[in-house]
Design a protein around this motif. Structure first.
Motif, PDB file in Angstrom:
ATOM      1  N   VAL A  24      -0.558   8.623 -10.381  1.00  0.00           N
ATOM      2  CA  VAL A  24      -0.734   7.360  -9.655  1.00  0.00           C
ATOM      3  C   VAL A  24      -2.090   6.712  -9.948  1.00  0.00           C
ATOM      4  N   LEU A  25      -3.065   7.486 -10.413  1.00  0.00           N
ATOM      5  CA  LEU A  25      -4.368   6.907 -10.739  1.00  0.00           C
ATOM      6  C   LEU A  25      -4.458   6.432 -12.186  1.00  0.00           C
ATOM      7  N   ALA A  26      -3.555   6.911 -13.044  1.00  0.00           N
ATOM      8  CA  ALA A  26      -3.609   6.548 -14.464  1.00  0.00           C
ATOM      9  C   ALA A  26      -3.562   5.037 -14.706  1.00  0.00           C
ATOM     10  N   PRO A  27      -2.764   4.257 -13.947  1.00  0.00           N
ATOM     11  CA  PRO A  27      -2.769   2.800 -14.191  1.00  0.00           C
ATOM     12  C   PRO A  27      -4.096   2.132 -13.839  1.00  0.00           C
ATOM     13  N   ALA A  64       0.192  11.984   0.216  1.00  0.00           N
ATOM     14  CA  ALA A  64      -1.247  12.191  -0.006  1.00  0.00           C
ATOM     15  C   ALA A  64      -1.704  11.498  -1.282  1.00  0.00           C
ATOM     16  N   ALA A  65      -0.926  11.638  -2.351  1.00  0.00           N
ATOM     17  CA  ALA A  65      -1.277  10.994  -3.618  1.00  0.00           C
ATOM     18  C   ALA A  65      -1.264   9.477  -3.472  1.00  0.00           C
ATOM     19  N   VAL A  94      -3.930   4.108  -3.067  1.00  0.00           N
ATOM     20  CA  VAL A  94      -4.162   2.868  -2.316  1.00  0.00           C
ATOM     21  C   VAL A  94      -5.650   2.699  -2.032  1.00  0.00           C
ATOM     22  N   GLU A  95      -6.316   3.786  -1.658  1.00  0.00           N
ATOM     23  CA  GLU A  95      -7.758   3.725  -1.407  1.00  0.00           C
ATOM     24  C   GLU A  95      -8.534   3.338  -2.662  1.00  0.00           C
ATOM     25  N   CYS A  96      -7.993   3.674  -3.817  1.00  0.00           N
ATOM     26  CA  CYS A  96      -8.665   3.376  -5.081  1.00  0.00           C
ATOM     27  C   CYS A  96      -8.251   2.031  -5.658  1.00  0.00           C
ATOM     28  N   GLY A  97      -7.412   1.291  -4.928  1.00  0.00           N
ATOM     29  CA  GLY A  97      -7.086  -0.066  -5.348  1.00  0.00           C
ATOM     30  C   GLY A  97      -5.702  -0.293  -5.905  1.00  0.00           C
ATOM     31  N   ALA A  98      -4.829   0.708  -5.887  1.00  0.00           N
ATOM     32  CA  ALA A  98      -3.477   0.535  -6.421  1.00  0.00           C
ATOM     33  C   ALA A  98      -2.609  -0.271  -5.459  1.00  0.00           C
ATOM     34  N   SER A  99      -1.707  -1.056  -6.012  1.00  0.00           N
ATOM     35  CA  SER A  99      -0.724  -1.755  -5.190  1.00  0.00           C
ATOM     36  C   SER A  99       0.427  -0.798  -4.876  1.00  0.00           C
TER      37      SER A  99
END
Length: 488
Positions: free
Chosen positions: A140-143, A306-307, A312-317
C-alpha cells in the motif's frame, strides 16, 4: 546503505582499523550493501563476520574481500585473516555480540541521518501477523514512494539493523518488523531506528515460555508505542483489549482500527470467497471503499486495516489503498501460501511459524475452504500440524486445545507430526473431543506424513500444513506440492 568511508564506519562503531592505512580508510568508500553472507557480497560492500550455527563468518572474511567487499567488520582476534580493509570491534562481549553491537550503532547512525532527510520509519509488532502485515504495508505504500521492507521475518537484533541499512537517500518508507523474546527487546530495536509510525496488531501467547504471562507479553509489545515520539502516530487494533489499552502509554497521536464500527478506521460487510480471501468495506471519517484481498484467512482483515491506516496517514487515497490491497498476494514464503496442484489438490502452506492464535486462524481458513469449494459443495480437508514452540508450561494445554478445535471445525483428517508430549496431547485432544477414532493420526515425522498423504489424497482435497519453523514441515509442504504436479 548511504555511502560512507571505511574510516567513518570505524568511527561510528568505535572500532579500530586493521589491514588498511588511515589514508586508505579515509578514501575507500562503502558503496554496496551490508551483508552477513559472503555469497551476497557485492563490490564496495561491507561484510559482517558473524559466528553461525553451521559455519563461522570469520572464515569467510577473506573470501568477502576477494568478492569485492570494501571492508569487513570483525573482532580483533581474526582481523588479520581478512586480507585487507578490516574494522576491529571490541571483543569483550564475545565476537557475535560485539559485531551485532557495532551493526546496531551503524544502523542507528544511518537511520538518524535518513530520518532527518524525510525518511518515514514504520514499526510493526504483534504476537502474530507481523510478516503478513509488513507485506501488505509494502504494497500500500509502494504507490507513494520507494519502500524498503525486510524479506521474510528479519525482525531481531540481526535482521532489524540489516534492514535499516538497506535504506538509501532514495528511500521514502522503511518498514521494520519488530519481534521480542524478552522484555526490552522491542525498545532496543526502536532505539536503533525510531519509528514515526508504530503498529501494534495483537497480544497473544507466542513465546509464552519466555515471558511467563500474557501480561508480560503485552508490556513488551507496548514498548513500541512508547517509543514513537509525540510528533508520530500509533495504529492500535481496538479489537484486542490489551492493545487498545496501549493508547494510554504513548505520547503519539492514536488511530484505532477495528472490525466493528466505532473506531477511526473499521470494516463492515465482511465475507470470504471460496479460497477464504476476505472481502469487506473499509470505512474512514472521509469515506468508504470496497476491499477485495488477495491473501487468505479472515484474520487478514485486521492486518489489512492496520496497513490501510498507515497508508492513509502517509497520504494515500482510499482508491489507492483498495487497488494496492487487491494486488497484494502472499510475498513471504510459507505464510498462507495457497496453490492448487495439477491433480486438483489445494495446498495451504503456512509452515513458517505457529502459535495458538495463528494455528486457530489457519484451521478456520481450512474449514472455510472445505465448506465453500468444489461443485459438489464440501471438500475433504486435511490438517497436517506440527509443534508450536516456545509455549513453556502451557504447551500441553495449548496443543490439546488445537486438537480439539480441529474436531469442532469439522476438519476431515488430522495428521499430527512428532513424537513429543505436546504432539501426543494434540492427538489425544482430538480423539477425546469427538468420535473421530482413526481420523486423527499421530505420525513420527514428515516422511511418514507425506507417505500417508500420497496414499490417501484425492482430487479436490484441501490440505493445511502448519507448525513452528523448527518442526521442518515447510519442506513437507513443498514436496507435497511437487508430488502432485509430477503426477498431474
Amino acid at each position: 546503505m548511504i555511502e560512507m568511508t571505511v574510516a567513518q564506519v570505524a568511527d561510528i562503531v568505535g572500532g579500530e582499523l586493521a589491514d588498511i592505512s588511515a589514508a586508505e580508510a579515509a578514501t575507500t568508500r562503502i558503496t554496496g550493501t551490508v551483508e552477513f553472507d559472503s555469497r551476497a557480497v557485492t563490490s564496495g560492500g561491507l561484510f559482517l563476520a558473524l559466528p553461525g550455527a553451521r559455519s563461522d563468518g570469520h572464515d569467510f572474511a577473506a573470501r568477502a574481500v576477494e568478492a569485492g567487499a570494501a571492508a569487513v567488520l570483525v573482532p580483533p582476534a581474526v582481523a588479520g585473516d581478512a586480507g585487507s580493509g578490516a574494522v576491529e570491534h571490541d571483543d569483550a562481549a564475545g565476537s557475535g555480540a560485539a559485531v551485532l553491537a557495532a551493526l546496531a550503532k551503524l544502523a542507528a547512525a544511518v537511520a538518524t541521518e535518513l530520518s532527518a532527510g524525510g525518511l518515514r520509519i514504520i514499526g510493526v509488532t504483534g504476537s502474530s501477523g507481523k510478516t503478513s502485515t509488513k507485506d501488505l504495508l509494502a504494497a500500500v505504500l509502494a504507490p507513494l514512494g520507494q519502500v524498503v521492507a525486510p524479506p521474510g521475518s528479519f525482525n531481531n537484533e540481526l535482521g532489524h539493523p540489516w534492514t535499516v541499512l538497506r535504506a538509501t537517500t532514495d528511500t521514502d518508507f522503511l518498514i521494520l518488523e519488530m519481534s521480542a523474546r524478552h522484555p526490552g527487546n522491542i525498545a532496543a530495536l526502536a532505539a536503533i531506528a525510531t519509528p514515526s509510525v508504530g503498529v501494534v496488531l495483537n497480544v497473544g501467547t507466542a513465546h509464552l515460555g519466555e515471558f511467563g504471562s500474557r501480561e508480560a507479553i503485552a508490556a513488551t509489545k507496548s514498548e513500541l508505542p512508547q517509543s514513537v515520539p509525540a510528533s508520530g502516530v500509533v495504529i492500535l487494533n481496538a479489537d484486542d483489549s490489551a492493545v487498545a489499552a496501549m493508547a494510554a502509554k504513548t505520547a503519539a497521536r492514536v488511530v484505532r482500527v477495528s472490525r466493528a464500527p466505532g473506531a477511526d478506521i473499521w470494516s463492515a460487510d465482511e465475507h470470504l470467497d471460496e479460497l477464504a480471501r476476505p472481502r469487506f468495506t473499509l470505512h474512514t471519517a472521509d469515506g468508504a471503499v470496497d476491499i477485495a484481498l488477495a491473501v487468505h484467512g479472515e484474520h487478514q482483515v485486521s492486518n489489512a486495516l492496520a496497513a490501510a491506516a498507515v497508508a492513509v496517514e502517509c497520504g494515500a487515497s482510499l482508491e489507492q489503498v483498495a487497488t494496492a490491497l487487491a494486488g497484494a498476494g502472499p510475498v513471504s514464503a510459507r505464510r498462507m501460501d495457497v496453490s492448487t496442484r495439477a491433480d486438483g489438490v489445494t495446498i495451504v502452506n503456512d509452515a513458517y511459524n505457529a502459535n495458538p492464535d495463528s494455528m486457530a486462524a489457519g484451521l478456520k481458513a481450512l474449514a472455510w475452504m472445505a465448506r465453500s469449494g468444489g461443485q459438489g459443495g464440501r471438500r475433504r480437508s486435511w490438517a497436517v500440524l506440527g509443534e508450536m514452540a516456545e509455549l513453556g508450561e502451557d504447551a500441553i494445554a495449548e496443543h490439546d486445545r488445537i486438537g480439539r478445535l480441529a474436531v469442532r471445525l469439522d476438519v476431515s483428517r488430522l495428521i499430527v507430526v512428532g513424537t513429543g508430549r505436546s504432539m501426543s496431547a494434540m492427538h489425544q485432544g482430538a480423539v477425546m473431543e469427538g468420535s473421530w477414532g482413526s481420523e486423527s493420526v499421530l505420525v513420527p515425522d514428515a516422511d511418514a506424513a507425506l507417505a500417508l498423504l500420497a496414499a490417501e489424497l484425492s482430487p479436490g482435497d484441501v490440505v493445511l500444513v502448519k507448525a513452528s519453523n523448527a518442526a521442518g514441515l515447510g519442506t513437507l509442504a513443498d514436496r507435497l506440492a511437487e508430488q502432485g504436479n509430477e503426477q498431474g
